[in-house]
Design an enzyme around this catalytic site. Structure first.
Site, mmCIF file in Angstrom:
data_model
loop_
_atom_site.group_PDB
_atom_site.id
_atom_site.type_symbol
_atom_site.label_atom_id
_atom_site.label_comp_id
_atom_site.label_asym_id
_atom_site.label_seq_id
_atom_site.Cartn_x
_atom_site.Cartn_y
_atom_site.Cartn_z
ATOM 1 C CB SER A 212 -4.552 -36.896 92.796
ATOM 2 O OG SER A 212 -4.907 -36.094 91.670
ATOM 3 C CG ASP B 250 -2.602 -33.760 88.634
ATOM 4 O OD1 ASP B 250 -1.323 -33.762 88.888
ATOM 5 O OD2 ASP B 250 -3.360 -34.855 88.984
ATOM 6 C CG HIS C 215 2.051 -33.001 88.978
ATOM 7 N ND1 HIS C 215 1.674 -34.506 88.414
ATOM 8 C CD2 HIS C 215 2.721 -33.018 87.755
ATOM 9 C CE1 HIS C 215 2.132 -35.067 87.463
ATOM 10 N NE2 HIS C 215 3.064 -34.065 86.936
ATOM 11 C CG MET D 288 4.670 -38.674 85.578
ATOM 12 S SD MET D 288 3.208 -38.277 86.830
ATOM 13 C CE MET D 288 1.937 -39.036 86.256
ATOM 14 C CG ASP E 3 0.939 -38.394 89.888
ATOM 15 O OD1 ASP E 3 -0.450 -38.965 90.261
ATOM 16 O OD2 ASP E 3 0.875 -37.252 89.573
HETATM 17 ZN ZN ZN Z 1 -0.007 -35.708 89.475
#
Ligand code: ZN
Length: 222
Positions: free
Chosen positions: A10, A37, A68, A139, A175
């Site tokens: 990420s 993200d 995302h 998540m 994640d």
């Molecule tokens: Zn993410």
């Protein structure tokens, strides 16, 4: 269970001033995806990465971009994100009243689409969009914050999603606070794509990727 294990570092946890060389390390270590993200300061309190950044990153790497969306009204942003070069776009079930439409927009452009479930969201919410998704993102922390504690209740949720998907060719991504220990728990429950941020970028990036690949029994492809 999809046995094609993938790591998706990420970039939210990367050093933004050193992004180019950090992505080069990820390329050398053959990571499968780059997780980006997109945060709007509204659906989640933080702000991060927009379409322009995705476009810049796309120019500098061949690694598929796993975007995302943590934004309200994702339907207003999907066209720009597709245009910027996203290969995968995941949309939060909680962020829109037209999830079906969002997924169709992504699929129509030949990209991969996924639904994200925040920790309190029921698995049943994906039941009627299964024909439109390539991925479910679970998540394992509350979305939008760094350095959170892994929510162990989510292991049961991964199992539940895994059972719902049966033999469908749909990836299960996790994640939030994924390290070499939590990744193994998620893998045993049925996850096959592992987003990892601080664990990779707050230390020696190459060593951390190798540790994660080893934990997940992914052969380092160098
Ligand atoms: Zn993410």
């Amino acid at each position: 269970m999809n046995n094609n294990m993938k790591i998706s570092p990420s970039l939210f946890a990367a050093d933004i001033f050193d992004l180019k060389s950090q992505i080069e390390i990820l390329e050398r270590n053959k990571v499968d995806l780059l997780h980006i993200d997109v945060m709007d300061g509204n659906f989640v309190s933080r702000m991060a990465f927009g379409a322009e950044h995705i476009q810049m990153i796309k120019k500098h790497t061949e690694i598929p971009l796993d975007v995302h969306l943590m934004v309200k009204h994702p339907e207003r942003h999907i066209s720009d994100i597709l245009e910027a070069g996203a290969d995968i776009i995941t949309v939060h079930q909680e962020s829109t009243t037209c999830l079906y439409h969002c997924l169709e927009m992504i699929r129509k452009k030949g990209r991969m689409a996924g639904v994200v479930l925040s920790p309190a969201t029921s698995v049943q919410n994906i039941k009627y969009v299964l024909s439109l998704i390539d991925m479910v993102l679970i998540m394992t922390v509350n979305p939008g914050e760094k350095n959170q504690v892994f929510l162990f209740d989510m292991i049961n949720k991964i199992k539940e999603v895994s059972e719902l998907l049966e033999n469908k060719n749909i990836d299960i991504e996790v994640d939030g606070s994924i390290d070499d220990k939590t990744a193994i728990l998620c893998q045993s429950a049925g996850a096959n794509i592992f987003v990892s941020g601080g664990y990779i970028f707050n230390n020696d990036i190459e060593q951390q990727i190798i540790k994660l690949q080893h934990a997940l029994k992914i052969k380092n492809k160098i």
